[in-house]
Design a protein around this motif. Structure first.
Motif, PDB file in Angstrom:
ATOM      1  N   VAL A  97       0.835  -1.203   0.000  1.00 40.51           N
ATOM      2  CA  VAL A  97       0.000   0.000   0.000  1.00 40.51           C
ATOM      3  C   VAL A  97       0.874   1.259   0.000  1.00 40.51           C
ATOM      4  N   ALA A  98       1.915   1.276   0.825  1.00 43.08           N
ATOM      5  CA  ALA A  98       2.794   2.453   0.883  1.00 43.08           C
ATOM      6  C   ALA A  98       3.438   2.719  -0.478  1.00 43.08           C
ATOM      7  N   LEU A  99       3.916   1.669  -1.122  1.00 43.05           N
ATOM      8  CA  LEU A  99       4.547   1.844  -2.427  1.00 43.05           C
ATOM      9  C   LEU A  99       3.529   2.227  -3.497  1.00 43.05           C
ATOM     10  N   THR A 100       2.370   1.572  -3.488  1.00 44.30           N
ATOM     11  CA  THR A 100       1.311   1.897  -4.452  1.00 44.30           C
ATOM     12  C   THR A 100       0.883   3.348  -4.300  1.00 44.30           C
ATOM     13  N   ASP A 101       0.628   3.765  -3.070  1.00 44.00           N
ATOM     14  CA  ASP A 101       0.207   5.144  -2.818  1.00 44.00           C
ATOM     15  C   ASP A 101       1.262   6.146  -3.284  1.00 44.00           C
ATOM     16  N   SER A 102       2.526   5.820  -3.047  1.00 43.96           N
ATOM     17  CA  SER A 102       3.604   6.709  -3.470  1.00 43.96           C
ATOM     18  C   SER A 102       3.652   6.807  -4.994  1.00 43.96           C
ATOM     19  N   LEU A 103       3.545   5.684  -5.659  1.00 43.21           N
ATOM     20  CA  LEU A 103       3.558   5.697  -7.126  1.00 43.21           C
ATOM     21  C   LEU A 103       2.401   6.520  -7.678  1.00 43.21           C
ATOM     22  N   VAL A 104       1.203   6.322  -7.117  1.00 41.76           N
ATOM     23  CA  VAL A 104       0.033   7.085  -7.568  1.00 41.76           C
ATOM     24  C   VAL A 104       0.232   8.572  -7.295  1.00 41.76           C
ATOM     25  N   ALA A 105       0.747   8.900  -6.120  1.00 42.34           N
ATOM     26  CA  ALA A 105       0.980  10.303  -5.773  1.00 42.34           C
ATOM     27  C   ALA A 105       1.977  10.961  -6.727  1.00 42.34           C
ATOM     28  N   TRP A 106       2.884  10.170  -7.278  1.00 40.10           N
ATOM     29  CA  TRP A 106       3.877  10.699  -8.208  1.00 40.10           C
ATOM     30  C   TRP A 106       3.415  10.598  -9.664  1.00 40.10           C
ATOM     31  N   GLY A 107       2.122  10.278  -9.848  1.00 35.93           N
ATOM     32  CA  GLY A 107       1.544  10.348 -11.184  1.00 35.93           C
ATOM     33  C   GLY A 107       1.470   9.058 -11.964  1.00 35.93           C
ATOM     34  N   VAL A 108       1.815   7.934 -11.354  1.00 33.54           N
ATOM     35  CA  VAL A 108       1.712   6.661 -12.053  1.00 33.54           C
ATOM     36  C   VAL A 108       0.263   6.190 -11.983  1.00 33.54           C
ATOM     37  N   ASP A 109      -0.249   5.705 -13.105  1.00 31.35           N
ATOM     38  CA  ASP A 109      -1.621   5.210 -13.165  1.00 31.35           C
ATOM     39  C   ASP A 109      -1.822   4.118 -12.104  1.00 31.35           C
TER      40      ASP A 109
END
Length: 184
Positions: A121-133
């Motif tokens: 979840v932490a990694l997914t949220d970070s990726l999404v926050a940085w603009g990754v779909d």
């Protein structure tokens, strides 16, 4: 005693965590186990895993709050130090519990699952926050966690940082490519 239980898990797996082994490693008197851990071995293993998991989850979450690439750097730095300082004797206690003991304890299995979920979840949220779909972020986060855990197993077995550094390099490249407007 919890530090000893974590170290025993890191070196020899969850099955190695016995009351006698914890006492021998920690030097604590036998009465301390019964005073602090009335649930015996199961309670020691569970609390040790939670403590180790909380530490590593905080590390992943803190790195991921800066950027997904920082989460990778944080993990590489932590495990490089751990592997070298332990002469490749210490691995991930969460993996140790997952493959050697969690199946016999629903509480332990639940703890292992929650720790891996927290990292994901932490990694997914970070990726999404940085603009990754989000549809790309979910599998990418799974790949990061699985790749690092596999790299740790290989690094220990080869007694070399090469698997860890190889995997980290590839993960950096893949994650950087997934980030919008980030040079690879």
């Amino acid at each position: 005693m919890l530090h000893s239980a974590i170290a025993l898990m890191q070196r020899n797996g969850a099955a190695a965590v016995t009351v006698d082994a914890v006492l021998a490693d920690s030097g604590a008197p036998r009465g301390s186990v019964y005073h602090h851990f009335s649930g015996g071995r199961d309670q020691i293993v569970s609390e040790a895993l939670r403590n180790a998991g909380d530490l590593m989850t905080a590390m992943v979450v803190n790195g991921a709050q800066t950027s997904p690439l920082e989460a990778i750097e944080t993990f590489v730095g932590f495990w490089t130090d751990m592997l070298v300082s332990s002469d490749y004797a210490h691995g991930c206690p969460v993996v140790a519990a997952a493959v050697g003991g969690a199946e016999s304890s629903p509480d332990l299995q639940s703890t292992v699952e929650q720790i891996f979920t927290d990292w994901h979840v932490a990694l997914t949220d970070s990726l999404v926050a940085w603009g990754v779909d989000p549809t790309r972020s979910e599998p990418l986060a799974s790949m990061v966690v699985a790749s690092f855990e596999g790299a740790l197993v290989l690094a220990r077995s080869r007694r070399s940082l090469t698997p860890l550094t190889d995997v980290a390099g590839e993960l950096r490249r893949i994650v950087a490519e997934a980030l919008p407007d980030t040079p690879a």
